[in-house]
Motif scaffolding. Structure first.
Motif, PDB file in Angstrom:
ATOM      1  N   ARG A 363       1.070  -1.187   0.124  1.00  0.00           N
ATOM      2  CA  ARG A 363       0.296  -0.196   0.288  1.00  0.00           C
ATOM      3  C   ARG A 363       0.792   1.518   0.164  1.00  0.00           C
ATOM      4  NH1 ARG A 363      -5.322   0.363   3.690  1.00  0.00           N
ATOM      5  NH2 ARG A 363      -5.127  -1.710   3.065  1.00  0.00           N
ATOM      6  N   VAL A 364       1.811   1.332   0.296  1.00  0.00           N
ATOM      7  CA  VAL A 364       2.869   2.540   0.836  1.00  0.00           C
ATOM      8  C   VAL A 364       3.290   2.659  -1.233  1.00  0.00           C
ATOM      9  CG1 VAL A 364       5.269   3.339   1.373  1.00  0.00           C
ATOM     10  CG2 VAL A 364       3.608   2.525   3.124  1.00  0.00           C
ATOM     11  N   ILE A 365       3.912   1.545  -1.544  1.00  0.00           N
ATOM     12  CA  ILE A 365       4.249   1.311  -2.968  1.00  0.00           C
ATOM     13  C   ILE A 365       2.958   1.889  -3.326  1.00  0.00           C
ATOM     14  CG2 ILE A 365       4.863  -0.378  -4.859  1.00  0.00           C
ATOM     15  CD1 ILE A 365       6.525  -1.953  -2.675  1.00  0.00           C
ATOM     16  N   LEU A 366       1.896   2.058  -3.421  1.00  0.00           N
ATOM     17  CA  LEU A 366       0.865   2.421  -4.143  1.00  0.00           C
ATOM     18  C   LEU A 366       0.723   3.374  -3.604  1.00  0.00           C
ATOM     19  CD1 LEU A 366      -2.110  -0.609  -3.961  1.00  0.00           C
ATOM     20  CD2 LEU A 366      -0.845   0.073  -5.620  1.00  0.00           C
ATOM     21  N   CYS A 367       1.339   4.266  -2.877  1.00  0.00           N
ATOM     22  CA  CYS A 367       0.294   5.463  -2.259  1.00  0.00           C
ATOM     23  C   CYS A 367       1.850   5.941  -3.219  1.00  0.00           C
ATOM     24  CB  CYS A 367       0.748   5.523  -1.023  1.00  0.00           C
ATOM     25  SG  CYS A 367      -1.172   5.140  -0.320  1.00  0.00           S
ATOM     26  N   PHE A 368       2.942   5.337  -3.439  1.00  0.00           N
ATOM     27  CA  PHE A 368       3.961   6.279  -4.175  1.00  0.00           C
ATOM     28  C   PHE A 368       3.390   6.319  -5.355  1.00  0.00           C
ATOM     29  CE2 PHE A 368       7.499   5.179  -6.822  1.00  0.00           C
ATOM     30  CZ  PHE A 368       8.756   6.493  -6.345  1.00  0.00           C
ATOM     31  N   LEU A 369       2.959   5.294  -5.997  1.00  0.00           N
ATOM     32  CA  LEU A 369       3.244   4.923  -7.756  1.00  0.00           C
ATOM     33  C   LEU A 369       1.500   5.677  -8.133  1.00  0.00           C
ATOM     34  CD1 LEU A 369       4.173   1.223  -7.933  1.00  0.00           C
ATOM     35  CD2 LEU A 369       5.678   3.532  -8.639  1.00  0.00           C
ATOM     36  N   CYS A 370       0.643   5.263  -7.093  1.00  0.00           N
ATOM     37  CA  CYS A 370      -0.590   5.965  -7.887  1.00  0.00           C
ATOM     38  C   CYS A 370      -1.645   7.738  -7.981  1.00  0.00           C
ATOM     39  CB  CYS A 370      -1.996   5.236  -7.315  1.00  0.00           C
ATOM     40  SG  CYS A 370      -2.170   3.549  -7.281  1.00  0.00           S
ATOM     41  N   PRO A 371      -0.467   8.080  -7.166  1.00  0.00           N
ATOM     42  CA  PRO A 371      -1.053  10.215  -6.973  1.00  0.00           C
ATOM     43  C   PRO A 371       0.096  10.411  -8.382  1.00  0.00           C
ATOM     44  CG  PRO A 371       0.138   9.070  -4.920  1.00  0.00           C
ATOM     45  CD  PRO A 371       0.081   8.478  -5.500  1.00  0.00           C
ATOM     46  N   GLY A 372       0.609  10.092  -9.573  1.00  0.00           N
ATOM     47  CA  GLY A 372       1.341  10.872  -9.851  1.00  0.00           C
ATOM     48  C   GLY A 372       0.312  10.996 -11.553  1.00  0.00           C
ATOM     49  N   ILE A 373       0.201   9.690 -11.933  1.00  0.00           N
ATOM     50  CA  ILE A 373      -0.496  10.235 -13.093  1.00  0.00           C
ATOM     51  C   ILE A 373      -2.136  10.915 -13.080  1.00  0.00           C
ATOM     52  CG2 ILE A 373      -1.696   8.941 -15.306  1.00  0.00           C
ATOM     53  CD1 ILE A 373       0.400   6.660 -14.468  1.00  0.00           C
ATOM     54  N   PRO A 374      -3.030  10.868 -11.978  1.00  0.00           N
ATOM     55  CA  PRO A 374      -3.623  11.921 -12.301  1.00  0.00           C
ATOM     56  C   PRO A 374      -3.054  13.139 -11.865  1.00  0.00           C
ATOM     57  CG  PRO A 374      -4.411  10.085 -11.034  1.00  0.00           C
ATOM     58  CD  PRO A 374      -2.680   9.327 -11.111  1.00  0.00           C
ATOM     59  N   ALA A 375      -2.280  13.169 -10.910  1.00  0.00           N
ATOM     60  CA  ALA A 375      -1.852  14.578 -11.199  1.00  0.00           C
ATOM     61  C   ALA A 375      -1.071  14.917 -12.054  1.00  0.00           C
ATOM     62  CB  ALA A 375      -0.666  14.987 -10.360  1.00  0.00           C
ATOM     63  N   ILE A 376      -0.853  14.432 -13.047  1.00  0.00           N
ATOM     64  CA  ILE A 376      -0.499  15.213 -14.481  1.00  0.00           C
ATOM     65  C   ILE A 376      -1.011  15.234 -15.063  1.00  0.00           C
ATOM     66  CG2 ILE A 376       0.761  13.715 -16.417  1.00  0.00           C
ATOM     67  CD1 ILE A 376       2.535  12.362 -15.063  1.00  0.00           C
ATOM     68  N   ILE A 377      -2.455  14.691 -15.644  1.00  0.00           N
ATOM     69  CA  ILE A 377      -3.564  14.735 -16.430  1.00  0.00           C
ATOM     70  C   ILE A 377      -4.125  16.337 -15.658  1.00  0.00           C
ATOM     71  CG2 ILE A 377      -5.600  14.115 -16.481  1.00  0.00           C
ATOM     72  CD1 ILE A 377      -4.492  11.197 -16.408  1.00  0.00           C
ATOM     73  N   GLY A 378      -4.272  16.657 -14.816  1.00  0.00           N
ATOM     74  CA  GLY A 378      -4.497  17.604 -13.917  1.00  0.00           C
ATOM     75  C   GLY A 378      -3.316  18.827 -13.936  1.00  0.00           C
ATOM     76  N   LYS A 379      -1.895  18.620 -14.229  1.00  0.00           N
ATOM     77  CA  LYS A 379      -1.343  19.619 -14.881  1.00  0.00           C
ATOM     78  C   LYS A 379      -1.645  19.538 -16.225  1.00  0.00           C
ATOM     79  CE  LYS A 379       3.470  20.053 -14.898  1.00  0.00           C
ATOM     80  NZ  LYS A 379       4.949  19.832 -14.291  1.00  0.00           N
ATOM     81  N   ILE A 380      -1.876  18.827 -17.384  1.00  0.00           N
ATOM     82  CA  ILE A 380      -2.373  18.906 -18.228  1.00  0.00           C
ATOM     83  C   ILE A 380      -4.078  19.798 -18.827  1.00  0.00           C
ATOM     84  CG2 ILE A 380      -2.984  17.930 -21.001  1.00  0.00           C
ATOM     85  CD1 ILE A 380      -0.514  15.552 -19.883  1.00  0.00           C
ATOM     86  N   LEU A 381      -4.547  19.278 -18.292  1.00  0.00           N
ATOM     87  CA  LEU A 381      -5.775  20.389 -17.923  1.00  0.00           C
ATOM     88  C   LEU A 381      -5.290  21.461 -17.476  1.00  0.00           C
ATOM     89  CD1 LEU A 381      -7.921  17.919 -16.411  1.00  0.00           C
ATOM     90  CD2 LEU A 381      -8.142  17.844 -18.931  1.00  0.00           C
ATOM     91  N   ALA A 382      -4.631  21.948 -16.354  1.00  0.00           N
ATOM     92  CA  ALA A 382      -4.586  22.720 -15.652  1.00  0.00           C
ATOM     93  C   ALA A 382      -3.474  23.971 -17.135  1.00  0.00           C
ATOM     94  CB  ALA A 382      -3.696  23.469 -14.767  1.00  0.00           C
TER      95      ALA A 382
END
Length: 390
Positions: A363-382
């Motif tokens: 779960r720590v590994i998931l918390c390391f990997l999972c936030p990145g891609i949605p944050a990048i998508i949000g960054k592109i939209l912004a």
């Protein structure tokens, strides 16, 4: 001179004898061959395809369970740990099918060398350096394929027997496999195979004694033998143990984008008023932070970890130095530290997707990997919203 497919003898110009044993790391027959050869040959020195860290792991298999995840994350070594974990767990799973623990033949070599009074030489390059050089030397457009292949191995259910291992170890088959691998990932092959052949050959050549037995993976044996027999010039160990620095172009781009984003918002504020600039800033925070928060929720993060994702993503989106996953993983490991039994079952749990959310380490590994891609998508939209404001 060749004795069989698994043993290769070399008589050097200075009167020494080097006996290479090519092994499969999950093979019972390899383990037996190593013991029998060392006992029969009584060498002065035994070289093994291990570095200090992997040797300690073989001697103390429970040692890694005491890994301090907090320190691993703070030192930005979690990605290396994940790669090590996947590769090691894959070998363990394959080994379970043949009844042999990964690296059993290397451990056997070390123990037999000690019983025979032979000197032991750890001949391989540090695995951390190998992984970092592999990543650094891989062009950006191949890195996604490399990660995809690593991720796909988690779902690979291929079963292998001792008979199939023997076929894989055949030299012609190995050469063909290496050539195909080199076509797909030439840079990776250069680091994982060619450089390590050079490093191993250098260690074996410089090993003390008149008779040397070297235990290496079958995929390395032919390359090492060729280097030693032809007396090829070998790069210094230091030169192939340095982590290449990234291109300055990417550093410039990495900083140019956030600078352009901030400058654009300030320009819009100057032209259209600070209210509009405030709206764009809020959109940036909500899109990047919201994306990271969504990824952390999917990862099953602690409520505070989810809040950290929301707060930190807008800032990490403006710097190439650190990603939001660094903060979410660190928060998660503090709020939900792994239990001892979860470290013990980690290598098995990683192959069962349904257990990723039950084991606190994964779960720590998931918390390391999972936030990145949605944050990048949000960054592109912004960024698109900022562009529209012009």
């Amino acid at each position: 001179m060749s004795e069989n497919a698994d043993i290769y003898r070399i008589n050097t110009a200075d009167g020494r004898e080097i006996i290479l044993i090519g092994t499969a790391h999950i093979s019972q027959s390899s383990k037996e061959l190593v013991r029998e050869t060392i006992e029969k040959e009584t060498p002065d020195t035994v070289c093994v395809e291990l570095d200090e860290g992997r040797f300690k792991s073989l001697k103390e298999p429970d040692r890694w369970k005491n890994t301090d995840l907090k320190q691993v994350i703070k030192k930005k070594q979690l990605a290396t740990l994940i790669a090590n974990l996947v590769l090691g767990s894959y070998q363990k799973r394959m080994g379970a099918q043949t009844g042999v623990k990964p690296g059993a033949e290397l451990k056997e070599a070390a123990e037999t060398a000690e019983s025979k009074g032979a000197q032991l030489v750890l001949a391989d390059r540090d695995i951390k350096i190998t992984l970092k050089r592999t990543w650094a030397c891989t062009p950006w457009y191949r890195k996604l394929s490399l990660l995809g292949g690593l991720f796909a191995s988690i779902f690979d259910k291929t079963e292998i027997s001792e008979e199939e291992l023997d076929k894989i170890k055949e030299q012609d088959a190995l050469s063909s496999m290496m050539q195909e691998f080199g076509k797909s990932f030439p840079e990776v092959k250069q680091v994982l195979i060619d450089e390590r052949n050079q490093f191993l050959a250098s260690k074996i050549k410089s090993a003390p004694g008149k008779k040397i037995v070297a235990v290496v993976g079958a995929g390395h044996m032919r390359g090492i033998a060729n280097i030693i027999e032809t007396d090829k010039e070998i790069p210094s160990e230091e030169s192939i143990s340095v982590i290449p620095k990234g291109s300055p172009v990417w550093k410039i781009i990495g900083w140019a984008i956030p600078i352009a984003i901030v400058a654009s918002i300030l320009f819009v504020g100057y032209e259209a008023g600070f209210k509009k600039a405030g709206e764009l800033s809020l959109q940036w925070a909500m899109l990047t932070g919201g994306g990271a928060m969504l990824g952390t929720i999917i990862a099953g993060g602690h409520p505070l970890t989810i809040l950290v994702a929301l707060v930190m993503a807008p800032f990490t989106g403006l710097t190439p130095l650190v990603g939001v996953g660094f903060f979410t993983a660190l928060t998660q490991v503090y709020m939900r530290p792994p239990r001892v039994q979860e470290m013990e079952t980690l290598s098995d749990d990683i192959w069962q997707v349904k257990r990723w959310w039950k084991n606190r380490v994964t779960r720590v590994i998931l918390c390391f990997l999972c936030p990145g891609i949605p944050a990048i998508i949000g960054k592109i939209l912004a960024i698109f919203k900022i562009y529209q404001a012009f």
